[in-house]
Design an enzyme around this catalytic site. Sequence first.
Site, PDB file in Angstrom:
ATOM      1  N   GLY A 119      -5.344   1.910   8.243  1.00  0.00           N
ATOM      2  CA  GLY A 119      -6.407   1.296   9.021  1.00  0.00           C
ATOM      3  C   GLY A 119      -6.269  -0.213   9.086  1.00  0.00           C
ATOM      4  CG  HIS A 179      -0.618   5.362   4.988  1.00  0.00           C
ATOM      5  ND1 HIS A 179      -1.522   5.597   5.996  1.00  0.00           N
ATOM      6  CD2 HIS A 179      -1.340   4.906   3.928  1.00  0.00           C
ATOM      7  CE1 HIS A 179      -2.738   5.281   5.583  1.00  0.00           C
ATOM      8  NE2 HIS A 179      -2.658   4.862   4.334  1.00  0.00           N
ATOM      9  CB  ILE A 213      -2.713   8.605   9.577  1.00  0.00           C
ATOM     10  CG1 ILE A 213      -3.178   8.284   8.145  1.00  0.00           C
ATOM     11  CG2 ILE A 213      -3.007  10.056   9.917  1.00  0.00           C
ATOM     12  CD1 ILE A 213      -4.677   8.440   7.929  1.00  0.00           C
ATOM     13  CG  ASP A 221      -1.943   1.129   1.192  1.00  0.00           C
ATOM     14  OD1 ASP A 221      -1.671   2.155   0.547  1.00  0.00           O
ATOM     15  OD2 ASP A 221      -3.003   0.972   1.817  1.00  0.00           O
TER      16      ASP A 221
END
Length: 311
Positions: free
Chosen positions: A215, A197, A212, A192
């Site tokens: 998830g 991120h 961040i 990803d």
Amino acid sequence: MPIDVEKVTSAPPVHAPAVWDDREVRLYHLALGAGVPETDPAELRYVYERHERGLQVLPTFGVVAGGGGGVGFQVFDLPGMDIELASVLHGGQEITVHRPLPAAARGTTVTHVPAVHDKGTAAVVVQESTLFDEDGEPLITQRNHIFVRGEGGFGGDRGPSARLPAPDREPDLTAEVPSLRQQALLYRLAGDWNPLHADPATARRAGYDRPILHGLCSFGMAVKTVTDRLLGGDAARVTGCRTRFAGVFFPGETLRLRVWETDDGYRLTATAAERDDAPVLTDARITAAPARAAAPERTAAPERTAPSHEH
């Protein structure tokens, strides 16, 4: 409208190869924080390929198997899905486990969109994807709920409620799971590559003061904790799991899990401990099979001179 609901829901499924080996499995588990303490046999089962009981695989690995960043995200290649990635949020995740994942396999993912829900100011694209092994047998089926801002209001069905509130009593387990400041950078290696991120400038444009955590990484941490604390460390017992991504989690924070045992498995929530228990995961559940009889110890695999990258 950038999302053509009729076109995207009637499009043929997207087929994509998914090939992985134990190196990718071990890297995924390390990105969740596995291997601490480094001498704990229970932790080594996640990260040491020659463990006497074999390398176990969390079912959440299935969403990144093959390095694609997430089984099911091939749906953005479907006709009718002309949307900007910046308007997309991962709203929720469901996984049904048909068989425990092997540590190495050649397989195929088959992905389609069964529904697009109209939430007024946004659309929710439901992606369903099944991961098959080389013999065509299903391993996992997952549903991603993709929240697309600004794409609602087209007069469609709002869809069913996905809420699954926690029981109104004290949790049966409360656990605090630390994360690494570089954890998002590690998890990106699963495939990803969203700069949200990793890149501070991208994070600031999205309204955050720093990158961040994914998830799916926080969800994987939660599933691992329940597996270790309540399922005897046996990942093969997990038969399904689901969550709603309720808020952001920053690398370096502590994930506070609250878990309730219920008739249908385990309910759980996750919050950011340092930010006054700001919600991270809600409406979450893990289902599990009964404990299995202890398996005999197996002979360790021979040493490999170099990791194999043959696909």
